[in-house]
Design a protein around this motif. Structure first.
Motif, PDB file in Angstrom:
ATOM      1  N   ASN A  36       0.807  -1.218   0.000  1.00  0.00           N
ATOM      2  CA  ASN A  36       0.000   0.000   0.000  1.00  0.00           C
ATOM      3  C   ASN A  36       0.840   1.268   0.000  1.00  0.00           C
ATOM      4  OD1 ASN A  36      -2.232  -1.532  -0.188  1.00  0.00           O
ATOM      5  ND2 ASN A  36      -2.859  -1.347   1.960  1.00  0.00           N
ATOM      6  N   LYS A  40       1.688   3.618  -4.351  1.00  0.00           N
ATOM      7  CA  LYS A  40       1.552   5.080  -4.395  1.00  0.00           C
ATOM      8  C   LYS A  40       2.884   5.734  -4.744  1.00  0.00           C
ATOM      9  CE  LYS A  40      -2.059   3.412  -2.422  1.00  0.00           C
ATOM     10  NZ  LYS A  40      -2.507   3.738  -1.099  1.00  0.00           N
ATOM     11  N   ARG A 134     -16.668   1.806  -1.732  1.00  0.00           N
ATOM     12  CA  ARG A 134     -15.525   2.674  -1.433  1.00  0.00           C
ATOM     13  C   ARG A 134     -15.642   3.927  -2.288  1.00  0.00           C
ATOM     14  NH1 ARG A 134     -10.582  -1.636  -1.342  1.00  0.00           N
ATOM     15  NH2 ARG A 134      -9.326   0.079  -0.580  1.00  0.00           N
ATOM     16  N   ASP A 137     -15.656  10.597  -3.088  1.00  0.00           N
ATOM     17  CA  ASP A 137     -16.105  11.980  -2.922  1.00  0.00           C
ATOM     18  C   ASP A 137     -15.026  12.896  -2.340  1.00  0.00           C
ATOM     19  OD1 ASP A 137     -16.585  10.146  -0.806  1.00  0.00           O
ATOM     20  OD2 ASP A 137     -17.662  11.693   0.295  1.00  0.00           O
ATOM     21  N   MET A 138     -14.223  12.379  -1.411  1.00  0.00           N
ATOM     22  CA  MET A 138     -13.197  13.247  -0.795  1.00  0.00           C
ATOM     23  C   MET A 138     -12.062  13.555  -1.774  1.00  0.00           C
ATOM     24  SD  MET A 138     -12.970  11.952   3.101  1.00  0.00           S
ATOM     25  CE  MET A 138     -13.607  10.305   3.013  1.00  0.00           C
ATOM     26  N   SER A 176      -9.145   9.638   5.111  1.00  0.00           N
ATOM     27  CA  SER A 176      -8.998   8.637   4.038  1.00  0.00           C
ATOM     28  C   SER A 176      -7.547   8.573   3.561  1.00  0.00           C
ATOM     29  CB  SER A 176      -9.909   9.022   2.875  1.00  0.00           C
ATOM     30  OG  SER A 176      -9.400   8.536   1.656  1.00  0.00           O
ATOM     31  N   VAL A 177      -7.030   7.351   3.495  1.00  0.00           N
ATOM     32  CA  VAL A 177      -5.649   7.143   3.045  1.00  0.00           C
ATOM     33  C   VAL A 177      -5.523   7.578   1.580  1.00  0.00           C
ATOM     34  CG1 VAL A 177      -3.936   5.337   2.566  1.00  0.00           C
ATOM     35  CG2 VAL A 177      -5.270   5.265   4.683  1.00  0.00           C
ATOM     36  N   GLY A 178      -6.415   7.039   0.728  1.00  0.00           N
ATOM     37  CA  GLY A 178      -6.313   7.317  -0.706  1.00  0.00           C
ATOM     38  C   GLY A 178      -6.524   8.797  -1.020  1.00  0.00           C
ATOM     39  N   ASP A 318      -7.079  -3.757   8.106  1.00  0.00           N
ATOM     40  CA  ASP A 318      -6.516  -4.865   7.324  1.00  0.00           C
ATOM     41  C   ASP A 318      -6.087  -6.040   8.198  1.00  0.00           C
ATOM     42  OD1 ASP A 318      -6.996  -3.545   4.986  1.00  0.00           O
ATOM     43  OD2 ASP A 318      -4.995  -2.695   4.817  1.00  0.00           O
ATOM     44  N   ILE A 340     -14.239   0.856   9.377  1.00  0.00           N
ATOM     45  CA  ILE A 340     -13.748   1.464   8.135  1.00  0.00           C
ATOM     46  C   ILE A 340     -14.524   0.982   6.907  1.00  0.00           C
ATOM     47  CG2 ILE A 340     -11.672   2.048   6.785  1.00  0.00           C
ATOM     48  CD1 ILE A 340     -11.346   2.762   9.763  1.00  0.00           C
ATOM     49  N   ARG A 384      -6.907  -9.855   2.745  1.00  0.00           N
ATOM     50  CA  ARG A 384      -6.666 -10.062   4.182  1.00  0.00           C
ATOM     51  C   ARG A 384      -7.514 -11.201   4.725  1.00  0.00           C
ATOM     52  NH1 ARG A 384      -2.103  -7.429   3.468  1.00  0.00           N
ATOM     53  NH2 ARG A 384      -2.503  -5.456   2.433  1.00  0.00           N
TER      54      ARG A 384
HETATM   55  N1  EPU Z   1     -14.101   6.849   1.571  1.00  0.00           N
HETATM   56  C1  EPU Z   1     -15.141   7.630   1.143  1.00  0.00           C
HETATM   57  N2  EPU Z   1     -14.879   8.623   0.242  1.00  0.00           N
HETATM   58  C2  EPU Z   1     -13.628   8.841  -0.262  1.00  0.00           C
HETATM   59  C3  EPU Z   1     -12.567   8.033   0.186  1.00  0.00           C
HETATM   60  C4  EPU Z   1     -12.836   7.029   1.109  1.00  0.00           C
HETATM   61  O1  EPU Z   1     -16.271   7.463   1.553  1.00  0.00           O
HETATM   62  O2  EPU Z   1     -13.461   9.764  -1.079  1.00  0.00           O
HETATM   63  C5  EPU Z   1     -14.381   5.803   2.579  1.00  0.00           C
HETATM   64  C6  EPU Z   1     -14.215   4.403   2.016  1.00  0.00           C
HETATM   65  O3  EPU Z   1     -15.391   3.981   1.393  1.00  0.00           O
HETATM   66  C7  EPU Z   1     -13.889   3.609   3.267  1.00  0.00           C
HETATM   67  C8  EPU Z   1     -13.127   4.602   4.135  1.00  0.00           C
HETATM   68  O4  EPU Z   1     -13.423   5.898   3.611  1.00  0.00           O
HETATM   69  O5  EPU Z   1     -15.069   3.255   3.919  1.00  0.00           O
HETATM   70  C9  EPU Z   1     -11.628   4.382   4.149  1.00  0.00           C
HETATM   71  O6  EPU Z   1     -11.101   4.488   2.874  1.00  0.00           O
HETATM   72  P1  EPU Z   1      -9.602   4.932   2.594  1.00  0.00           P
HETATM   73  O7  EPU Z   1      -9.648   5.943   1.506  1.00  0.00           O
HETATM   74  O8  EPU Z   1      -8.908   5.284   3.860  1.00  0.00           O
HETATM   75  O9  EPU Z   1      -8.994   3.559   2.053  1.00  0.00           O
HETATM   76  P2  EPU Z   1      -8.292   3.301   0.679  1.00  0.00           P
HETATM   77  O10 EPU Z   1      -7.291   4.353   0.391  1.00  0.00           O
HETATM   78  O11 EPU Z   1      -9.303   2.978  -0.347  1.00  0.00           O
HETATM   79  C10 EPU Z   1      -6.296   1.968   1.734  1.00  0.00           C
HETATM   80  C11 EPU Z   1      -5.701   0.610   1.560  1.00  0.00           C
HETATM   81  C12 EPU Z   1      -6.607  -0.440   2.145  1.00  0.00           C
HETATM   82  C13 EPU Z   1      -6.807  -0.137   3.623  1.00  0.00           C
HETATM   83  C14 EPU Z   1      -7.362   1.294   3.773  1.00  0.00           C
HETATM   84  C15 EPU Z   1      -7.526   1.712   5.224  1.00  0.00           C
HETATM   85  C16 EPU Z   1      -4.469   0.858  -0.499  1.00  0.00           C
HETATM   86  C17 EPU Z   1      -4.301   0.458  -1.909  1.00  0.00           C
HETATM   87  N3  EPU Z   1      -5.515   0.352   0.141  1.00  0.00           N
HETATM   88  O12 EPU Z   1      -7.526   1.945   1.016  1.00  0.00           O
HETATM   89  O13 EPU Z   1      -5.927  -1.680   2.011  1.00  0.00           O
HETATM   90  O14 EPU Z   1      -7.689  -1.071   4.174  1.00  0.00           O
HETATM   91  O15 EPU Z   1      -6.489   2.229   3.120  1.00  0.00           O
HETATM   92  O16 EPU Z   1      -6.322   1.619   5.886  1.00  0.00           O
HETATM   93  O17 EPU Z   1      -3.675   1.586   0.057  1.00  0.00           O
HETATM   94  C18 EPU Z   1      -5.665  -3.978   1.610  1.00  0.00           C
HETATM   95  O18 EPU Z   1      -4.457  -3.775   1.461  1.00  0.00           O
HETATM   96  O19 EPU Z   1      -6.140  -5.151   1.690  1.00  0.00           O
HETATM   97  C19 EPU Z   1      -6.579  -2.843   1.694  1.00  0.00           C
HETATM   98  C20 EPU Z   1      -7.890  -2.956   1.510  1.00  0.00           C
END
Ligand code: EPU
Length: 439
Positions: A36, A40, A134, A137-138, A176-178, A318, A340, A384
């Protein structure tokens, strides 16, 4: 060396993992860079023309898919040992197609860098996946605040900023991480100051901030909830080593605790797993930390512990399947809460097939620990969950067959050899042919 991407049509349930239960994990295991983060860091390479080298990458399918995303954007991508060399042209393409994005949700993180460098981007909408809906919007709202025009059309997110991005104050509804990563990569080349409040604090965010700073970006507050970015006009390519994978490391920690084992993990910073390792201690384990790893010993049946997932530094979502696995064999009743992802409990049915006593209600799971689980055919539903099912299978009587292991391959490089090194009798085999039924 080449990492190959299998066509999607052959990615179905081709292999299974067979695990002999009653195993005790014992020995030493080395983890490599975090998926992860590496994904990036590869996207961040787009921000500077020239050759960026990312080392300590995991050899997993997702990395190969991200390499292909970059190739289709005009980059030359080569894998050398544990490094990926990315040669970024002066003018990259601006479109990431659905056939790759649907297989790698993380490819949405090319949106920020492309918009920052090229002034426009078309990235397929990744949709949800097996752990729940997932949103984006953010990502979209933050880029709009920075002056981008963002719309959705024919399954694509289309963004343009013909006059360049400008700094803005952005408050994320959720860390949000992403979204933090995408906005950060857009902000480093925007005009003026961007402040991202309620930013994610994961070690992978700190890793990308470190790399961007080496590239010439001006970022303050990495690892805190407020990131302040002073935009610069250009960045230069660098060589950066990926942070160790705390989730793979945590998987082994929980595996050791579940199997009453003794495992030494190297290659990951124990400070990135503080709460998770503390849960292992509460369950009765002995944890010794070192700067580059830790040792987990468990010499009795674990005791039940409650777990609540939260953004970093909370307990990582995770590792939720590992927490459920531990609870399933612990003495007593554990309450496990997921905050989450709305679909994270989808694999619970598979755990129940292994004899686990789990009831879920909304985002809570009540787990009544059993002395032993019982072998059964089960299917991995996501990365996971797949690893969690293998750990649970170690605590079952007899031989468990886990199918859909391509999910595990996405996050755990060398998983089967690592299990063998730790003393597990395990085989990877071709899935038996499915019988066909006709009218
Ligand atoms: N969310 C929104 N709107 C947004 C962005 C996120 O509603 O614009 C919500 C998502 O739907 C979710 C929550 O916010 O319910 C968390 O999402 P986040 O953006 O933090 O997660 P991500 O960036 O999509 C990364 C990891 C995930 C890990 C999460 C949380 C990567 C590629 N993926 O996902 O990893 O679970 O952060 O730590 O970095 C995995 O490796 O198995 C995995 C799923």
């Amino acid at each position: 060396m080449s990492l190959s991407v299998r066509p999607a049509s052959t990615m179905a349930d081709v292999d299974v993992i067979q695990v002999v239960g009653g195993a005790r994990l014992a020995g030493e295991v080395q983890v490599v860079g975090a998926k992860n983060s590496a994904l990036k860091l590869m996207a961040a390479a787009l921000l500077a023309p020239g050759r960026t080298v990312v080392s300590n990458i995991p050899r997993i399918t997702d990395i190969a898919i991200m390499g292909e995303v970059l190739r289709r954007l005009g980059c030359a991508v080569e894998y050398v040992g544990d490094e990926v060399h990315i040669d970024v042209p002066e003018h990259t393409g601006t479109e990431a197609d659905y056939d790759l994005v649907r297989r790698l949700r993380a490819s949405i993180c090319v949106l920020g860098p492309l918009l920052a460098r090229r002034g426009s981007a078309r990235v397929a909408h990744p949709g949800g996946d097996a752990i729940g809906s997932r949103g984006l919007d953010m990502h979209v709202d933050g880029l709009a605040r920075m002056g981008a025009d963002v719309s959705g059309e024919h399954g694509f997110v289309i963004a343009s900023a013909p006059y360049g991005l400008r700094g803005a104050s952005i408050w994320l509804d959720f860390p949000s991480v992403g979204a933090t990563e995408n906005l950060l990569m857009a902000a480093v080349l925007a005009r003026g100051q961007t402040v991202i409040d309620n930013a994610a604090r994961e070690p992978e965010i700190v890793d990308i901030c470190t790399m961007l700073t080496q590239m010439g970006a001006r970022i303050a507050g990495a690892g805190t909830s407020t990131l302040r970015v002073e935009g610069v006009t250009e960045l230069h390519p660098v060589h950066h080593a990926t942070v160790g994978d705390r989730i793979v490391a945590g998987t082994w920690a929980f595996g050791a605790a579940m199997t009453q084992g003794d495992v030494t993990v190297t290659g990951a910073d124990p400070a990135h797993l503080e709460i998770a390792l503390d849960k292992v201690v509460t369950a009765g384990g002995l944890v010794e930390t070192r700067p580059d790893g830790f040792r987990v010993q468990m010499d009795r049946r674990p005791s039940a512990v409650d777990v609540v997932t939260l953004p970093f530094p909370g307990f990582p979502t995770d590792l939720l399947p590992m927490a459920i696995g531990l609870a399933s064999v612990s003495e007593g009743v554990s309450l496990v809460t997921e905050n989450i992802f709305d679909g994270r409990f989808m694999f619970v049915n598979e755990m129940v097939r292994l004899g686990a006593d789990i009831r879920t209600d909304g985002h809570h799971a009540v787990v009544n620990g059993r002395e032993r689980l019982s072998c059964a055919p089960v299917a991995a539903t996501d990365i996971r969950a797949g690893a969690g099912l293998v750990m649970a299978a170690l605590c079952a009587d007899g031989l468990t067959e886990i199918s859909h292991v391509h999910h595990i391959d996405r996050g755990y490089p060398g998983f089967v050899p690592d299990l063998r090194r730790l003393g597990v009798k395990v085989e990877r085999a071709a899935a038996p042919e499915e019988p066909t039924y006709t009218f």
